[in-house]
Design an enzyme around this catalytic site. Structure first.
Site, PDB file in Angstrom:
ATOM      1  N   ASN A   1       0.819  -1.218   0.000  1.00  0.00           N
ATOM      2  CA  ASN A   1       0.000   0.000   0.000  1.00  0.00           C
ATOM      3  C   ASN A   1       0.857   1.275   0.000  1.00  0.00           C
ATOM      4  O   ASN A   1       0.347   2.367   0.219  1.00  0.00           O
ATOM      5  CB  ASN A   1      -0.952   0.006   1.214  1.00  0.00           C
TER       6      ASN A   1
ATOM      7  N   HIS B   1       3.425   1.912   2.096  1.00  0.00           N
ATOM      8  CA  HIS B   1       3.978   2.351   3.388  1.00  0.00           C
ATOM      9  C   HIS B   1       5.490   2.128   3.449  1.00  0.00           C
ATOM     10  O   HIS B   1       6.031   1.255   2.764  1.00  0.00           O
ATOM     11  CB  HIS B   1       3.255   1.702   4.582  1.00  0.00           C
TER      12      HIS B   1
HETATM   13  C1  GLP Z   1       6.368  -4.608   6.822  1.00  0.00           C
HETATM   14  C2  GLP Z   1       7.394  -3.639   7.465  1.00  0.00           C
HETATM   15  C3  GLP Z   1       8.017  -2.747   6.437  1.00  0.00           C
HETATM   16  C4  GLP Z   1       8.304  -3.580   5.214  1.00  0.00           C
HETATM   17  C5  GLP Z   1       7.030  -3.975   4.535  1.00  0.00           C
HETATM   18  C6  GLP Z   1       7.195  -4.925   3.371  1.00  0.00           C
HETATM   19  O1  GLP Z   1       5.153  -4.644   7.402  1.00  0.00           O
HETATM   20  N1  GLP Z   1       6.940  -2.855   8.550  1.00  0.00           N
HETATM   21  O2  GLP Z   1       9.199  -2.134   6.975  1.00  0.00           O
HETATM   22  O3  GLP Z   1       9.074  -2.830   4.293  1.00  0.00           O
HETATM   23  O4  GLP Z   1       6.055  -4.382   5.462  1.00  0.00           O
HETATM   24  O5  GLP Z   1       7.485  -6.226   3.764  1.00  0.00           O
HETATM   25  P1  GLP Z   1       8.099  -7.296   2.765  1.00  0.00           P
HETATM   26  O6  GLP Z   1       9.489  -6.836   2.479  1.00  0.00           O
HETATM   27  O7  GLP Z   1       8.075  -8.588   3.497  1.00  0.00           O
HETATM   28  O8  GLP Z   1       7.240  -7.284   1.548  1.00  0.00           O
END
Ligand code: GLP
Length: 264
Positions: free
Chosen positions: A136, A138
């Site tokens: 999304n 973030h």
């Molecule tokens: C998580 C973390 C983020 C991370 C994101 C993506 O919830 N809080 O810091 O970058 O979501 O995660 P992934 O790399 O497993 O796709």
């Protein structure tokens, strides 16, 4: 923003690892900004390989993680304190007393958040912040509509983030709240390094890199940073309008290869 599209996901960790290793050669006391999630794991593997080879020593470097779940003790294996310990502190032989995560168990959450920002400042600020990106848009746990000037604080996790992260919480409800460095906190790092792989990140990457700067896509704040690098694979780059431009070949070398040579 420097956008580097790697021909295969395996190169992302090596390139980002090389950039961090180069920074540590220039500034051996550099403070590292750590991220959890699957995206940066190859970076940590690359750095661990360099530590094992005797090329790199981070045993005296301080590090700060981006975020933590509220209510998960550091002994819970899905807490970010435990995740960072497992994926970074131990394999890189860092000093656990120098590797920090926000305190999601604090009685006074506000005071813990203030103390975290203060600890980053007292350590001299983060030199390079590693970032992943949520589907999304973030970064850290700064969900859509996060203030672009926010500091470390408590946030409610978006339903989509809880769904994305449910895979780590078999038979358990994923937490509803977290502490996260704010977008303002993250922007104070001297350099930002965002990595993403796979098609489910393509939308978020396109909005962050080429979309308007908006709190609806928190990662778009990176467009304001003077030293932000985005390293992604073809799948995560698949919705970028200017992908050909980022990939451009000159001097006989594709862009990613030039960056890789430069970082070595
Ligand atoms: C998580 C973390 C983020 C991370 C994101 C993506 O919830 N809080 O810091 O970058 O979501 O995660 P992934 O790399 O497993 O796709």
């Amino acid at each position: 923003m420097e956008v580097i599209i790697c021909p295969d996901a395996g190169e992302i960790g090596k390139l980002a690892g090389a950039k961090i290793a180069a920074l540590l050669r220039r500034k051996p006391t550099a403070v590292l900004g750590l991220a959890t999630g699957s995206s940066p794991l190859d970076i940590y593997a690359d750095l661990a390989r360099r530590v094992e080879a005797g090329e790199l020593d981070v045993s005296r470097n301080a590090a700060f993680a981006l975020d933590e779940y509220v209510g998960l003790p550091p002994t819970h294996e899905q807490s970010y304190a435990a995740t960072i310990r497992r994926t970074v502190t131990e394999p890189l032989h860092m000093d656990p007393s120098l590797v920090h995560t926000p305190d999601g168990m604090a009685d006074d959450i506000e005071a813990a958040c203030r103390a975290y920002d203060e600890a980053i400042r007292a350590a001299g600020g983060v030199d390079v912040q590693i970032l992943g990106i949520g589907s999304n848009g973030h970064i850290g746990f700064n969900e859509p509509t996060s203030s672009l000037a926010s500091r470390t604080r408590i946030k409610t996790l978006a339903a989509s983030t809880r769904r994305d992260n449910a895979r780590f919480f078999e038979g358990e409800e994923p937490p509803t709240h977290c502490l996260t460095q704010g977008l303002g906190t993250i922007m104070e790092a001297r350099e930002l390094l965002l990595v993403a792989q796979g098609e489910n990140k393509a939308d978020a990457i396109a909005r962050a890199v080429e979309g308007p700067i908006t709190s609806m896509t928190p990662a778009s704040i990176l467009q304001f940073h003077p030293r932000a690098t985005v390293i992604i694979d073809d799948a995560a780059a698949s919705k970028l309008q200017l992908a050909d431009y980022y990939r451009e070949t000159y001097a006989g070398k594709p862009a990613w290869q030039r960056f890789a040579d430069e970082a070595r």
